[in-house]
Enzyme design. Structure first.
Site, PDB file in Angstrom:
ATOM      1  N   ARG A 259       1.071  -1.190  -0.033  1.00  0.00           N
ATOM      2  CA  ARG A 259      -0.059   0.181   0.022  1.00  0.00           C
ATOM      3  C   ARG A 259       0.967   1.095  -0.105  1.00  0.00           C
ATOM      4  O   ARG A 259       2.176   1.084   0.373  1.00  0.00           O
ATOM      5  CB  ARG A 259      -0.865   0.022   1.176  1.00  0.00           C
ATOM      6  CG  ARG A 259      -2.045  -0.907   1.306  1.00  0.00           C
ATOM      7  CD  ARG A 259      -2.924  -0.891   2.664  1.00  0.00           C
ATOM      8  NE  ARG A 259      -3.814  -2.082   2.888  1.00  0.00           N
ATOM      9  CZ  ARG A 259      -3.738  -3.155   3.363  1.00  0.00           C
ATOM     10  NH1 ARG A 259      -2.622  -3.265   4.213  1.00  0.00           N
ATOM     11  NH2 ARG A 259      -4.642  -4.036   3.553  1.00  0.00           N
ATOM     12  N   LYS A 284      -3.404  -0.767   7.441  1.00  0.00           N
ATOM     13  CA  LYS A 284      -4.595  -0.934   8.004  1.00  0.00           C
ATOM     14  C   LYS A 284      -4.744  -1.846   9.134  1.00  0.00           C
ATOM     15  O   LYS A 284      -5.783  -1.659  10.073  1.00  0.00           O
ATOM     16  CB  LYS A 284      -5.574  -1.309   7.152  1.00  0.00           C
ATOM     17  CG  LYS A 284      -5.933  -0.542   5.802  1.00  0.00           C
ATOM     18  CD  LYS A 284      -6.919  -1.084   5.052  1.00  0.00           C
ATOM     19  CE  LYS A 284      -7.233  -0.027   3.615  1.00  0.00           C
ATOM     20  NZ  LYS A 284      -8.439  -0.574   3.066  1.00  0.00           N
ATOM     21  N   HIS A 353      -2.392   1.740  -6.128  1.00  0.00           N
ATOM     22  CA  HIS A 353      -3.019   0.184  -6.061  1.00  0.00           C
ATOM     23  C   HIS A 353      -3.275  -0.297  -7.279  1.00  0.00           C
ATOM     24  O   HIS A 353      -3.351  -1.589  -7.269  1.00  0.00           O
ATOM     25  CB  HIS A 353      -4.654   0.641  -5.456  1.00  0.00           C
ATOM     26  CG  HIS A 353      -4.692   0.422  -4.286  1.00  0.00           C
ATOM     27  ND1 HIS A 353      -4.174   1.120  -3.283  1.00  0.00           N
ATOM     28  CD2 HIS A 353      -5.642  -0.479  -3.324  1.00  0.00           C
ATOM     29  CE1 HIS A 353      -4.537   0.561  -1.907  1.00  0.00           C
ATOM     30  NE2 HIS A 353      -5.211  -0.360  -2.210  1.00  0.00           N
ATOM     31  N   ARG A 356      -0.590  -3.091  -6.977  1.00  0.00           N
ATOM     32  CA  ARG A 356      -1.149  -4.149  -5.815  1.00  0.00           C
ATOM     33  C   ARG A 356      -2.104  -5.003  -6.389  1.00  0.00           C
ATOM     34  O   ARG A 356      -1.969  -5.997  -6.314  1.00  0.00           O
ATOM     35  CB  ARG A 356      -1.778  -3.054  -4.813  1.00  0.00           C
ATOM     36  CG  ARG A 356      -2.369  -4.108  -3.592  1.00  0.00           C
ATOM     37  CD  ARG A 356      -2.694  -3.040  -2.464  1.00  0.00           C
ATOM     38  NE  ARG A 356      -3.292  -3.869  -1.352  1.00  0.00           N
ATOM     39  CZ  ARG A 356      -2.652  -4.412  -0.190  1.00  0.00           C
ATOM     40  NH1 ARG A 356      -1.299  -4.253  -0.312  1.00  0.00           N
ATOM     41  NH2 ARG A 356      -3.458  -4.950   0.662  1.00  0.00           N
ATOM     42  N   HIS A 379      -4.075  -8.394   4.495  1.00  0.00           N
ATOM     43  CA  HIS A 379      -5.405  -8.370   4.603  1.00  0.00           C
ATOM     44  C   HIS A 379      -5.827  -9.179   5.835  1.00  0.00           C
ATOM     45  O   HIS A 379      -5.045 -10.068   6.133  1.00  0.00           O
ATOM     46  CB  HIS A 379      -6.158  -8.969   3.411  1.00  0.00           C
ATOM     47  CG  HIS A 379      -6.225  -8.306   2.153  1.00  0.00           C
ATOM     48  ND1 HIS A 379      -6.327  -8.954   0.795  1.00  0.00           N
ATOM     49  CD2 HIS A 379      -5.931  -7.047   1.813  1.00  0.00           C
ATOM     50  CE1 HIS A 379      -6.204  -8.059   0.011  1.00  0.00           C
ATOM     51  NE2 HIS A 379      -6.128  -7.030   0.490  1.00  0.00           N
ATOM     52  N   TYR A 388     -10.149  -9.364  -5.711  1.00  0.00           N
ATOM     53  CA  TYR A 388      -9.214  -9.319  -6.666  1.00  0.00           C
ATOM     54  C   TYR A 388      -9.758 -10.501  -7.653  1.00  0.00           C
ATOM     55  O   TYR A 388      -9.028 -10.485  -8.741  1.00  0.00           O
ATOM     56  CB  TYR A 388      -7.627  -9.571  -6.216  1.00  0.00           C
ATOM     57  CG  TYR A 388      -7.286  -8.406  -5.310  1.00  0.00           C
ATOM     58  CD1 TYR A 388      -6.991  -7.075  -5.730  1.00  0.00           C
ATOM     59  CD2 TYR A 388      -6.984  -8.611  -4.061  1.00  0.00           C
ATOM     60  CE1 TYR A 388      -6.788  -5.951  -5.248  1.00  0.00           C
ATOM     61  CE2 TYR A 388      -6.666  -7.537  -3.190  1.00  0.00           C
ATOM     62  CZ  TYR A 388      -6.507  -6.330  -3.608  1.00  0.00           C
ATOM     63  OH  TYR A 388      -6.185  -5.128  -3.080  1.00  0.00           O
TER      64      TYR A 388
END
Length: 410
Positions: A259, A284, A353, A356, A379, A388
């Site tokens: 990220r 995150k 992104h 990513r 995640h 994805y």
């Protein structure tokens, strides 16, 4: 007052010199800072008490003075350097500039108290990451300011569904469905906390409804291998300090799918050269993971650290290429520029992104288990990784089965 102003200008010079600003820029900052301080003397305003409205009043005066001297108004961008210089002077004088938004206006003390308690609860009780807390705090300040301007502190006790509906209507113009859904989610958090602490008698959170979003309704932007190779190749040709930095960042994005915040917060001590590993703090979740330091990434990092990184005591690896030499905080402009320079035009968004997403698809096509993909990408749940799968539709078509008794459509 004059002695204090002289000291502020001296501090400003020392600060900009220490940050390696160009001498011409330092001279211009001194000039604009001194002009503002002279204006404060004429108006008998102590620099320690200046508020944003008084800075705006100064610019009205400064524009009139410019027109009187040159017979024409200044360009629309003229105010940018003076405003930047004035902000630096006020930061030196007051310790912080601009002042906190919640401290401006009526009922500011009560609003400030609520916001401080809410921020502590988000950090200590819920354990949220800094980026999530910042977004929730922005909404809390905005909502409380809006509500208090309408009815004062006492209006919280009478808060009703119609009030939150009006707030959502106020926030809606110009927002996409996803953004408006995020507003509703943040507002629910604020209202839930206010009810939990007894400031709102009724729990209104069930009545705060955002637009309906469907799982995986949007296909994320991504790049294919040839596009990534084109961007890396074009950037590698730029051997300037900025080019070396951008190439190292792009290598890390393409290789690890990190990220933006994980790149910007990477520090010198996070690179274990002997152990050939990278320590990544995921934005995150605030969890750490360790990645192998692959040869091509290590070489790009070394080139930047040796030949491109400015001399600074800052521990973050990636630094602005121009003074002030602080850690970079945003990659979007750089990514857009490098994509354009390589002639790469992905559909949709063009931020970090896209790399990513490309890394996720590459792992999916290599039959890497979803759990491992999620671990690599940082995640918390497989639901985040499921998004994805939409990017690998060609692979899913390749394994589609014929259903007996039906005709396969071409």
């Amino acid at each position: 007052m004059l002695k204090l102003h002289d000291e502020l200008i001296a501090k400003l010079s020392n600060l900009l010199t220490a940050q390696n600003y160009n001498p011409v820029v330092i001279a211009n900052n001194r000039l604009y800072g001194r002009a503002f301080l002279d204006y404060l003397v004429e108006c008998d305003i102590p620099v320690e008490t200046v508020v944003p409205a008084q800075v705006d009043q100064y610019f009205v005066y400064a524009i009139q003075d410019f027109e009187a001297q040159y017979g024409r108004p200044p360009s629309p961008r003229w105010h940018m350097l003076p405003r930047s210089a004035i902000a630096k002077v006020l930061r030196l004088a007051q310790g912080k500039w601009p002042p906190d938004a919640e401290m401006v206006g009526p009922d500011s003390e009560h609003r400030h108290e609520i916001c401080n308690e809410y921020e502590t609860w988000l950090r200590d009780e819920r354990g949220l990451a800094s980026a999530s807390i910042a977004a929730l705090m922005w909404e809390a300040r905005n909502f409380l300011r809006w509500q208090f301007d309408r009815g004062g502190v006492a209006s919280l006790q009478a808060l009703a569904v119609t009030d939150v509906d009006r707030y959502m209507d106020m926030r809606a113009p110009g927002l996409r469905r996803k953004s408006l859904a995020d507003v509703a989610e943040r507002l629910r958090s604020v209202v839930r906390y206010l009810h939990r602490t007894g400031r709102i008698p009724t729990d209104l959170t069930p009545h705060i409804i955002g637009p309906m979003l469907y799982a995986y309704e949007d296909v994320p932007s991504t790049l294919d291998k040839s596009q990534i190779a084109a961007v890396l190749g074009a950037t590698k040709e730029d051997q300037s300090p900025r080019g070396l930095r951008d190439y190292a960042i792009l290598q890390m994005l393409a290789t690890y799918g990190l990220r933006e915040g994980e790149i910007c917060r990477l520090r010198l001590e996070d690179v274990n050269w002997r152990g050939e590993s990278l320590r990544i703090r995921h934005t995150k979740t605030n969890a750490y993971s360790y990645m192998p330091l692959l040869a091509h990434v290590g070489e790009a990092l070394l080139d930047y650290l040796r030949l491109g990184r400015p001399g600074t005591e800052i521990r973050e690896i990636f630094i602005r290429s121009l003074a002030p030499y602080t850690a970079i905080t945003n990659l979007y402009g750089m990514i857009r520029g490098r994509l354009a320079a390589a002639g790469v035009e992905p559909a949709g968004k063009r931020g970090p992104h896209v790399f990513r997403h490309a890394r996720a698809v590459e792992m999916l096509r290599a039959s890497v288990p979803q759990k491992i993909i999620g671990d690599v990408l940082g995640h918390r749940s497989t639901e985040s990784t499921n998004a994805y799968l939409k990017l690998a539709t060609d692979d899913l078509r390749a394994v589609a089965l014929d259903v007996p008794g039906t005709e396969v459509l071409s």
